[in-house]
Design a protein around this motif. Sequence first.
Motif, PDB file in Angstrom:
ATOM      1  N   PHE A   1       0.893  -1.318   0.072  1.00  0.00           N
ATOM      2  CA  PHE A   1       0.128  -0.116  -0.179  1.00  0.00           C
ATOM      3  C   PHE A   1       0.943   1.310  -0.137  1.00  0.00           C
ATOM      4  O   PHE A   1       1.964   1.252   0.674  1.00  0.00           O
ATOM      5  N   ALA A   2       0.735   2.161  -0.726  1.00  0.00           N
ATOM      6  CA  ALA A   2       1.222   3.599  -0.903  1.00  0.00           C
ATOM      7  C   ALA A   2       0.289   4.633  -1.156  1.00  0.00           C
ATOM      8  O   ALA A   2      -0.645   4.269  -1.791  1.00  0.00           O
ATOM      9  N   LEU A   3       0.507   5.785  -0.938  1.00  0.00           N
ATOM     10  CA  LEU A   3      -0.238   6.834  -1.258  1.00  0.00           C
ATOM     11  C   LEU A   3       0.827   7.645  -2.365  1.00  0.00           C
ATOM     12  O   LEU A   3       1.662   7.907  -2.283  1.00  0.00           O
ATOM     13  N   GLY A   4       0.275   7.838  -3.506  1.00  0.00           N
ATOM     14  CA  GLY A   4       0.967   8.306  -4.519  1.00  0.00           C
ATOM     15  C   GLY A   4       1.015   9.985  -4.467  1.00  0.00           C
ATOM     16  O   GLY A   4      -0.169  10.438  -4.437  1.00  0.00           O
ATOM     17  N   SER A   5       2.116  10.563  -4.784  1.00  0.00           N
ATOM     18  CA  SER A   5       2.076  12.141  -4.831  1.00  0.00           C
ATOM     19  C   SER A   5       2.633  12.520  -5.986  1.00  0.00           C
ATOM     20  O   SER A   5       3.581  11.683  -6.648  1.00  0.00           O
ATOM     21  N   GLY A   6       2.612  13.844  -6.683  1.00  0.00           N
ATOM     22  CA  GLY A   6       3.424  14.199  -7.719  1.00  0.00           C
ATOM     23  C   GLY A   6       2.525  14.532  -8.953  1.00  0.00           C
ATOM     24  O   GLY A   6       1.197  14.174  -8.971  1.00  0.00           O
ATOM     25  N   PRO A   7       3.055  14.822 -10.038  1.00  0.00           N
ATOM     26  CA  PRO A   7       2.254  15.108 -11.066  1.00  0.00           C
ATOM     27  C   PRO A   7       1.607  13.966 -11.638  1.00  0.00           C
ATOM     28  O   PRO A   7       0.330  14.436 -12.357  1.00  0.00           O
ATOM     29  N   GLY A   8       1.808  12.872 -11.822  1.00  0.00           N
ATOM     30  CA  GLY A   8       0.966  11.907 -12.237  1.00  0.00           C
ATOM     31  C   GLY A   8      -0.511  11.850 -11.615  1.00  0.00           C
ATOM     32  O   GLY A   8      -1.348  11.256 -12.319  1.00  0.00           O
TER      33      GLY A   8
END
Length: 322
Positions: A113-120
Amino acid sequence: MDDLSRPTRPSVSTLTEPLVENLIARAPQLRLAVTRSAAGARIVDAGITARGGIEAGRLIAEICLGGLGAVDIVPAARFKRWGTLIGVRTADPVTACLASQYAGWSLAEGEFFALGSGPGRALHAKEELFGELGYRDQASSAVLVLEVDRFPPEVLVERIAAGCGVAPDRLTLILTPTMSLAGTVQVVARVLEVALHKAHALHFPLERIVDGLASAPLPPPAPDFITAMGRTNDASLYGGDVHLFVEGPEEEAAALAAGLPSSTSRDYGRAFGEIFTAYNGDFYAMDPMLFSPARVTVTALSTGRSFTHGAFDEAVIDRSFA
């Protein structure tokens, strides 16, 4: 929010592409490891098996901001023992912080599990927040930053690429464990973002936030995730300083300044690790209003008056960092 949906808003993925290429080109000097997934996605290890470092974290933080902000590491005398600040500035804080930097894309596969951050995130744009912002990006390449200590499974990598609408070989995933030097920097560099997120929670019209600056102390990394999470959060909660410049009535700027600091939360006063333990590790049982900077200044552009609320707590910083 008509102003936020104007067609001239920048593509955070396009702006970030040269920053990503610079990071890749400097990987040996930055102590990063770059590999390819089975489907061809680039995986940048910034602290799992590779060492990474502070400069890598600074560059990754600028990538998280979608190419719309700058991150500086500077000496300062805010605290006696902790003499280094991470400074963040952006001329488009809503897009940079909420449409890009905010960790809002929930990614799960099996036990991963992860939380994605950034432009994507802005290419995927399935979060409710993007409907409110009136923003969706289009680009031929994508980058996401994941605050994790292990590599994502291949099926998830391919699903991320599909969600961004790019071929897998046009996707870059940057992995930054919280316990690492790079991970520590890129989390603390979210001090402006937490103020924007709380302004949103307080229902302040985001289109009125014109400019923003912020800083927070750089904590030492920690040998375990809980301690690292505590230190990086405490950097903002008890040591973060934010200055927002807003349009609209002066009294609304004053109300925003009064509502933003972490001291308005029922959980304020204890180190984050202590609060987390008191709630038996249930992150969602904590007061969401806690996640905000220690001190906030809001300037009303209509009158030039500034309003400051909150204060730093060096004792909690010392207890957390030491």
